[in-house]
Design a protein around this motif. Structure first.
Motif, PDB file in Angstrom:
ATOM      1  N   ASN A 900      22.631 -65.064   9.658  1.00 41.34           N
ATOM      2  CA  ASN A 900      22.222 -66.031  10.323  1.00 41.34           C
ATOM      3  C   ASN A 900      22.688 -67.416  10.217  1.00 41.34           C
ATOM      4  O   ASN A 900      20.817 -66.956   9.031  1.00 41.34           O
ATOM      5  CB  ASN A 900      21.485 -64.982  11.877  1.00 41.34           C
ATOM      6  CG  ASN A 900      22.425 -64.094  12.488  1.00 41.34           C
ATOM      7  OD1 ASN A 900      23.459 -64.028  12.727  1.00 41.34           O
ATOM      8  ND2 ASN A 900      20.925 -62.420  11.640  1.00 41.34           N
ATOM      9  N   LYS A 901      22.087 -68.009  10.913  1.00 44.12           N
ATOM     10  CA  LYS A 901      22.233 -69.159  10.122  1.00 44.12           C
ATOM     11  C   LYS A 901      21.893 -70.093  10.679  1.00 44.12           C
ATOM     12  O   LYS A 901      21.951 -70.719  12.029  1.00 44.12           O
ATOM     13  CB  LYS A 901      23.077 -70.169   8.984  1.00 44.12           C
ATOM     14  CG  LYS A 901      24.345 -68.999   7.904  1.00 44.12           C
ATOM     15  CD  LYS A 901      25.553 -69.880   7.520  1.00 44.12           C
ATOM     16  CE  LYS A 901      25.872 -69.076   6.446  1.00 44.12           C
ATOM     17  NZ  LYS A 901      26.849 -69.669   6.008  1.00 44.12           N
ATOM     18  N   THR A 902      20.586 -71.021  10.573  1.00 42.12           N
ATOM     19  CA  THR A 902      19.679 -72.159  10.773  1.00 42.12           C
ATOM     20  C   THR A 902      20.340 -73.240   9.874  1.00 42.12           C
ATOM     21  O   THR A 902      21.680 -73.068   9.213  1.00 42.12           O
ATOM     22  CB  THR A 902      18.688 -72.004  11.530  1.00 42.12           C
ATOM     23  OG1 THR A 902      17.890 -72.253  10.281  1.00 42.12           O
ATOM     24  CG2 THR A 902      18.007 -70.328  11.916  1.00 42.12           C
ATOM     25  N   ASP A 903      19.955 -74.727  10.452  1.00 42.67           N
ATOM     26  CA  ASP A 903      19.909 -75.756   9.816  1.00 42.67           C
ATOM     27  C   ASP A 903      19.003 -75.679   8.041  1.00 42.67           C
ATOM     28  O   ASP A 903      19.141 -75.994   7.475  1.00 42.67           O
ATOM     29  CB  ASP A 903      18.937 -77.138  10.499  1.00 42.67           C
ATOM     30  CG  ASP A 903      20.074 -77.992  11.666  1.00 42.67           C
ATOM     31  OD1 ASP A 903      21.244 -77.075  11.535  1.00 42.67           O
ATOM     32  OD2 ASP A 903      20.255 -77.802  12.527  1.00 42.67           O
ATOM     33  N   THR A 904      17.564 -74.512   8.590  1.00 43.08           N
ATOM     34  CA  THR A 904      16.655 -74.689   7.280  1.00 43.08           C
ATOM     35  C   THR A 904      16.750 -73.150   6.622  1.00 43.08           C
ATOM     36  O   THR A 904      16.105 -73.036   5.567  1.00 43.08           O
ATOM     37  CB  THR A 904      15.304 -74.675   7.619  1.00 43.08           C
ATOM     38  OG1 THR A 904      15.201 -73.943   8.785  1.00 43.08           O
ATOM     39  CG2 THR A 904      15.238 -76.305   8.310  1.00 43.08           C
ATOM     40  N   SER A 905      17.154 -72.474   7.825  1.00 45.00           N
ATOM     41  CA  SER A 905      17.226 -70.832   6.710  1.00 45.00           C
ATOM     42  C   SER A 905      18.965 -70.088   6.987  1.00 45.00           C
ATOM     43  O   SER A 905      19.928 -70.704   7.605  1.00 45.00           O
ATOM     44  CB  SER A 905      16.304 -70.212   7.010  1.00 45.00           C
ATOM     45  OG  SER A 905      16.290 -70.034   8.635  1.00 45.00           O
ATOM     46  N   VAL A 906      18.605 -68.775   6.410  1.00 47.15           N
ATOM     47  CA  VAL A 906      19.555 -68.169   6.799  1.00 47.15           C
ATOM     48  C   VAL A 906      19.559 -66.166   6.107  1.00 47.15           C
ATOM     49  O   VAL A 906      18.165 -66.502   5.411  1.00 47.15           O
ATOM     50  CB  VAL A 906      21.373 -68.322   5.981  1.00 47.15           C
ATOM     51  CG1 VAL A 906      20.439 -68.080   4.058  1.00 47.15           C
ATOM     52  CG2 VAL A 906      21.820 -67.875   5.563  1.00 47.15           C
ATOM     53  N   THR A 907      19.728 -65.543   7.069  1.00 39.89           N
ATOM     54  CA  THR A 907      19.378 -64.683   7.098  1.00 39.89           C
ATOM     55  C   THR A 907      19.790 -63.900   7.523  1.00 39.89           C
ATOM     56  O   THR A 907      21.135 -63.758   7.862  1.00 39.89           O
ATOM     57  CB  THR A 907      18.532 -63.893   8.976  1.00 39.89           C
ATOM     58  OG1 THR A 907      16.833 -64.528   9.125  1.00 39.89           O
ATOM     59  CG2 THR A 907      18.109 -62.525   8.660  1.00 39.89           C
ATOM     60  N   LEU A 908      20.109 -62.398   6.050  1.00 41.68           N
ATOM     61  CA  LEU A 908      21.459 -62.123   5.662  1.00 41.68           C
ATOM     62  C   LEU A 908      21.183 -60.303   6.097  1.00 41.68           C
ATOM     63  O   LEU A 908      19.422 -60.014   5.705  1.00 41.68           O
ATOM     64  CB  LEU A 908      21.395 -61.646   4.678  1.00 41.68           C
ATOM     65  CG  LEU A 908      22.286 -62.740   3.888  1.00 41.68           C
ATOM     66  CD1 LEU A 908      20.819 -64.082   3.380  1.00 41.68           C
ATOM     67  CD2 LEU A 908      22.683 -61.924   2.434  1.00 41.68           C
ATOM     68  N   GLU A 909      21.166 -59.527   7.148  1.00 38.47           N
ATOM     69  CA  GLU A 909      21.073 -58.930   7.743  1.00 38.47           C
ATOM     70  C   GLU A 909      22.028 -57.062   6.715  1.00 38.47           C
ATOM     71  O   GLU A 909      23.204 -57.042   7.165  1.00 38.47           O
ATOM     72  CB  GLU A 909      21.373 -58.681   9.349  1.00 38.47           C
ATOM     73  CG  GLU A 909      19.820 -59.079   9.920  1.00 38.47           C
ATOM     74  CD  GLU A 909      20.167 -58.923  11.726  1.00 38.47           C
ATOM     75  OE1 GLU A 909      21.041 -58.077  12.281  1.00 38.47           O
ATOM     76  OE2 GLU A 909      20.006 -60.191  11.944  1.00 38.47           O
ATOM     77  N   PHE A 910      21.633 -56.644   6.230  1.00 33.80           N
ATOM     78  CA  PHE A 910      22.691 -55.875   5.772  1.00 33.80           C
ATOM     79  C   PHE A 910      23.170 -54.530   6.628  1.00 33.80           C
ATOM     80  O   PHE A 910      22.086 -53.888   7.269  1.00 33.80           O
ATOM     81  CB  PHE A 910      22.135 -55.090   4.250  1.00 33.80           C
ATOM     82  CG  PHE A 910      22.103 -56.298   3.258  1.00 33.80           C
ATOM     83  CD1 PHE A 910      23.316 -56.451   2.158  1.00 33.80           C
ATOM     84  CD2 PHE A 910      20.323 -56.704   3.793  1.00 33.80           C
ATOM     85  CE1 PHE A 910      22.316 -58.227   1.204  1.00 33.80           C
ATOM     86  CE2 PHE A 910      20.284 -57.996   1.850  1.00 33.80           C
ATOM     87  CZ  PHE A 910      21.142 -58.432   1.656  1.00 33.80           C
ATOM     88  N   ALA A 911      24.560 -54.399   6.135  1.00 31.64           N
ATOM     89  CA  ALA A 911      25.122 -53.198   7.528  1.00 31.64           C
ATOM     90  C   ALA A 911      24.248 -51.717   6.920  1.00 31.64           C
ATOM     91  O   ALA A 911      23.977 -51.342   7.531  1.00 31.64           O
ATOM     92  CB  ALA A 911      26.531 -52.649   7.059  1.00 31.64           C
ATOM     93  N   SER A 912      23.486 -51.326   5.551  1.00 29.56           N
ATOM     94  CA  SER A 912      22.048 -50.320   5.241  1.00 29.56           C
ATOM     95  C   SER A 912      21.375 -50.935   4.609  1.00 29.56           C
ATOM     96  O   SER A 912      21.792 -51.744   3.991  1.00 29.56           O
ATOM     97  CB  SER A 912      23.454 -49.182   4.694  1.00 29.56           C
ATOM     98  OG  SER A 912      23.887 -49.962   3.232  1.00 29.56           O
ATOM     99  N   PRO A 913      20.308 -50.724   4.573  1.00 31.55           N
ATOM    100  CA  PRO A 913      19.877 -51.008   3.301  1.00 31.55           C
ATOM    101  C   PRO A 913      19.498 -50.858   2.276  1.00 31.55           C
ATOM    102  O   PRO A 913      20.286 -50.300   1.819  1.00 31.55           O
ATOM    103  CB  PRO A 913      18.460 -49.854   3.645  1.00 31.55           C
ATOM    104  CG  PRO A 913      18.661 -48.584   4.975  1.00 31.55           C
ATOM    105  CD  PRO A 913      20.429 -49.603   5.235  1.00 31.55           C
ATOM    106  N   VAL A 914      19.740 -51.971   1.458  1.00 31.13           N
ATOM    107  CA  VAL A 914      19.911 -52.230   0.456  1.00 31.13           C
ATOM    108  C   VAL A 914      18.267 -52.160  -0.474  1.00 31.13           C
ATOM    109  O   VAL A 914      17.198 -52.125  -0.206  1.00 31.13           O
ATOM    110  CB  VAL A 914      19.687 -53.817  -0.312  1.00 31.13           C
ATOM    111  CG1 VAL A 914      19.738 -53.969  -1.453  1.00 31.13           C
ATOM    112  CG2 VAL A 914      20.891 -53.847   0.561  1.00 31.13           C
TER     113      VAL A 914
END
Length: 925
Positions: A900-914
């Protein structure tokens, strides 16, 4: 003697390669070189392979006034300094650490005490062996009587808490000798990190082209029950699994047994020899002046024997022979067998054995008559006219001998442990030690340390190296590691599980709320169970009005009457939120929730005009020498931070009504903070109706510092905040003296206000906090300048591990850890299995991360971010970044992730916990 204090860039090649085995080329951020002659000091960068990068030489004539502590959390400590000596010895439940209560063990006088190491070397071609003290003490020279016992020429001291490296330099001996000195200190392993003992691990390397015999000897004075007339000491030697162990105990009795306990000293590696127990006067550094009619007097020292033979005499005395001497009148009536038995028994002591051996060597016809005369001589030397002992018995020694071929290296390890279970308050309440639940005596502690040595060394050494594995420079790296030492200097951990930390060593109070607010970040990060238990214990004393306690006084069952300080309630609420974000402990949050609600209600009640900010009773806060009134910016900022924290807690615990009400209050308070307090340049010290105080306080945005550092959003004007940060740097900071708590840039009565010690002073704990506030808000260079000024100031004072405020070893200075969090942007949200990484450094960088679960490094090279796990593990499901990202790779495998991207950041949601484990690296590009 002169001292060269040099600082090295941690990105350069290792300065301590021969002392500290490194996982990569990392230099200790602090090095001291001590030599006898200042003209011999190697200039930085000139012919010195161990001086990479930028260096600063600071010549000084005084000894270093501080060093790295040895011991564990809540165990008391011994301090190893750059001269190779052991200082402080606050392990007997007395001294400042123990509130200076009376003790059965007398407090040591100033200077190094009890433990000394010497090295003897000899090659086949040498005329005589060389004997070197592995420390530098001009006052211990006996040039007249013991000229062969000399100090090592120089020592290089590599400070990487929790490891200390010493390299002993002397071109006149055929051996390179170095040592690593440490106690286990491992994130997430509180029990191991609370072990009362330490290792001194010597590495010996033959630098000659022939065989070399090397012997190391450790001499340990016996301080047990030294304040009592009848010490009743006993020493016992055991050998098992390649370890020779000397246990020192006392059966002395006292109505206040704070210093009753045991010490255990052991050696591992090489061929062992020993002195089970003898007289202190016979052991290094001095000598025993033995009176005899045969000559005027004799000068006796065990060093004479050790120098000649390269080993100790293996004597077995377990108790003071002064109490087992035959009466003068009975000596002539002893039968031949009884006489032989008495002599044999007494010769179990090394000093007396030496007297008899010398007498026999001098008189080949030595007979029973001579033995009787010698017994009388022994009585005269050991007992005074009243029959009381003249000498102090109990000192023991262990030695290890190795034979080294050219180029060969060997390791010899000495381990010292202690066990003094009677931690008493001044009024005699038995608090005990947590470690007494685990061990019955010092021998059990020693056995644990020796058994677990490989694991402890590997993990402790890795942690020490990771803390310096950074591109941020030596000042920041040293700040992160050096102030962690306060967790050894200042902590109590009582038998019933009570954890507490002194505000300053032995002063002001334990678990002081306002000081913990600044200094507790590393504790919750590395040993969260200690911080959580501490918070639960002290908040149990919250009063009926909802006010938070100030600190524990004397014991962990009594708090002082400092409830009225109005800054502590919001600080407490923010700490609860921080603790929850770092641990995800839902039970802790549930336990603390009622206290949070009551604390918030009290602070809310201080708003009399309805603008959302406290304005009643604000004159008393923990800057308690200041005159504040009305609405201070410091208190208002803390309240805004507390509202942000309380809202977060409410939203995460299904308390919607409180979240809604506090959210409305936050909006009102944030607006008022800017409209009421901002003077166009910075936030005024306080506003009270039409009256204003325009003193510029460094801590004016403290709530913003704490709440933003733990990942909560700013709700006040960013433009005003930036102007205020500019003003604090402009008015309060000097590279020469550091960051003052306040200045009066607009003159007036403020000039008088900042003349008090608190307002005009420099508190490194506040300096570190403000530096991390700058870094966390994108001003890395300014924050680094403040840390460099602190670093330089304390190095020049000779007190790099002893930051001063209200007392020494002040625990607020552990806010240095916040500069690491700000630089790396490491902000966990464990309840959500989320981690935010928002590095404050532009371009390529490298910095540590550390939690109870593990530790490692974060690095960015161009558009690639890597999270490396060196020890333990790091887990998350959501990762937030402030850089572009296309994919994430672990062990070469691209992971399934939604971005999920915005102008200032990106959030990575992994399919399973890392979950990263030791040796793994997550790469994001």
């Amino acid at each position: 003697m002169s001292f060269s204090r040099r600082k090295f860039l941690t990105t350069a090649a290792s300065a301590g390669g021969t002392v500290l085995a490194s996982r990569s080329s990392i230099a200790a951020p602090y090095r001291v070189s001590i030599q006898r002659n200042s003209a011999d000091l190697v200039q930085p960068g000139v012919g010195d392979a161990h001086a990479p990068g930028a260096s600063v030489s600071i010549p000084a004539t005084m000894p270093m006034g501080s060093g790295i502590p040895l011991g564990g959390i809540g165990t008391g400590f011994v301090e190893i300094r750059a001269d190779g000596c052991f200082y402080e010895w606050q392990i007997f439940n007395a001294g400042p650490w123990g509130q200076n209560v009376r003790s059965t063990t007398a407090p040591p006088p100033p200077g190094p005490q009890y433990l000394r190491f010497l090295m003897r070397t000899r090659t086949a071609s040498s005329n005589a062996p060389a004997l070197r003290r592995l420390y530098l003490r001009q006052d211990e020279y006996e040039v007249y009587s013991l000229p062969f016992a000399q100090d090592i020429e120089s020592i290089d001291y590599f400070a990487m808490f929790p490891m200390t490296g010493l390299r002993y330099n002397d071109p006149t001996v055929p051996v390179n000798a170095s040592a690593q000195v440490f106690s286990p200190f491992i994130p997430g392993q509180a029990r191991d990190s609370a072990t009362p003992g330490f290792h001194v691990v010597f590495t010996l390397e033959n630098t000659s082209n022939e065989m070399v015999d090397v012997s190391l000897a450790g001499f340990l004075d016996n301080p047990l029950a030294s304040a009592l007339p009848l010490r009743n000491l006993s020493n016992a030697l055991t050998q098992e699994s390649g370890v020779t162990r000397l246990l020192m105990q006392t059966q002395a009795q006292s109505d206040f047994p704070s210093g009753i306990g045991s010490l255990c000293f052991s050696v591992t590696g090489g061929e062992h020899s020993w002195i089970n127990g003898t007289f202190r006067e016979y052991i290094a550094p001095g000598y025993l002046r033995w009176k005899t009619d045969r000559v005027d007097f004799m000068v006796l020292s065990v060093l004479q024997e050790f120098w000649k033979a390269g080993r100790l005499p293996d004597t077995s005395a377990e108790r003071d022979p002064s109490y087992r001497l035959p009466e003068d009148t009975a000596i002539d009536t002893l039968s031949g067998a009884a006489l032989a038995q008495a002599v044999e028994r007494l010769c179990g002591d090394a000093a007396i054995a030496r007297v008899f051996a010398d007498a026999r060597a001098a008189n080949p016809r030595f007979n029973d008559k001579d033995a009787r005369e010698l017994l009388r001589e022994v009585r005269k030397n050991l007992l005074d006219d009243a029959g009381a002992p003249r000498l102090s018995w109990g000192t023991g020694a262990l030695a290890s001998s190795v034979r080294l071929a050219p180029g060969q290296k060997e390791e010899v390890r000495f381990t010292l442990s202690w066990h003094f279970p009677h931690h008493l308050s001044a009024d005699g309440q038995e608090m005990g030690h947590m470690y007494s639940n685990w061990y019955k005596d010092a021998a059990e502690v020693n056995r644990f340390l020796c058994t677990e040595y490989p694991r402890h060394r590997a993990a402790t050494e890795k942690f020490a190296h990771v803390l310096t594995d950074t591109s941020c420079g030596d000042a920041l790296a040293f700040a992160w590691s050096s102030q962690l030492s306060t967790l050894v200097f200042n902590t109590w951990w009582t038998r019933d599980g009570g954890y507490a930390i002194w505000e300053g060593l032995g002063c002001c109070g334990l678990s002081t709320t306002d000081v913990d607010y600044d200094g507790s970040f590393p504790i919750v990060a590395l040993f969260p169970e200690l911080k959580l238990s501490q918070m639960k214990r002290i908040i149990a004393y919250q009063n009926e009005q909802g006010q938070v306690p100030h600190n524990f006084k004397h014991t962990l069952r009594q708090v002082d009457n400092g409830f009225a300080r109005v800054d502590m309630n919001p600080q407490f609420v923010m700490m609860v939120c921080r603790d929850y974000l770092w641990t995800g402990d839902k039970q802790y949050m549930a336990d603390m929730w009622p206290h949070v609600v009551r604390a918030m209600a009290f602070t809310e009640s201080l708003d009399t005009d309805g603008d959302g900010l406290p304005d009643r009773g604000t004159g008393l806060q923990t800057y308690d020498a200041w005159g504040m009134r009305g609405t201070p910016s410091y208190i208002a900022s803390l309240w805004i931070g507390a509202l942000r924290a309380a809202i977060h807690l409410a939203q995460n615990s299904s308390h919607g009504a409180e979240a809604s009400r506090w959210s409305a209050l936050l909006s009102k308070a944030s607006a008022a903070y800017d409209t009421l307090l901002f003077n166009g340049e910075y936030y005024s010290l306080w506003v009270d109706g039409k009256a204003r105080d325009e003193v510029c306080m460094t801590d004016q945005a403290s709530g913003e510092w704490f709440s933003h550092l733990i990942g909560l959003a700013t709700t006040t004007s960013r433009e005003n905040l930036n102007r205020a940060l500019d003003a604090v740097m402009r008015y309060n900071f000097s590279p020469e003296s550091g960051l003052r708590n306040a200045t009066a840039p607009r003159g007036g009565l403020g000039l008088l206000a900042v003349a008090n010690g608190q307002a005009g002073g420099v508190w490194s704990g506040i300096e570190f906090a403000f530096a991390s506030l700058l870094i966390d808000h994108g001003r890395y260079d300014q924050g680094a300048r403040i840390v460099e000024a602190i670093h330089r100031r304390y190095l020049r004072a000779g007190q790099p591990w002893n930051h001063i405020e209200c007392g020494g070893h002040y625990s607020r200075a552990m806010s240095s850890w916040a500069t690491l969090l700000a630089a790396s942007g490491f902000k966990p949200d464990m309840p959500r299995q989320a981690l935010k990484l928002t590095p404050a450094i532009d371009g390529n960088f490298r910095a540590p991360w550390a939690m109870a679960s593990g530790f490692g490094t974060i690095s960015r090279v161009e558009q690639r971010l890597e999270i490396e796990c060196v020890e333990g593990s790091l887990g998350f499901r959501v990762l937030s970044l402030t850089m572009p990202a296309q994919f994430a790779r672990l062990d070469g495998k691209i992971l399934s992730v939604r971005m999920n991207k915005t102008d200032t950041s990106v959030t990575l949601e992994f399919a399973s916990p890392v979950t990263l484990v030791a040796g793994q690296t997550l790469s994001i590009e």
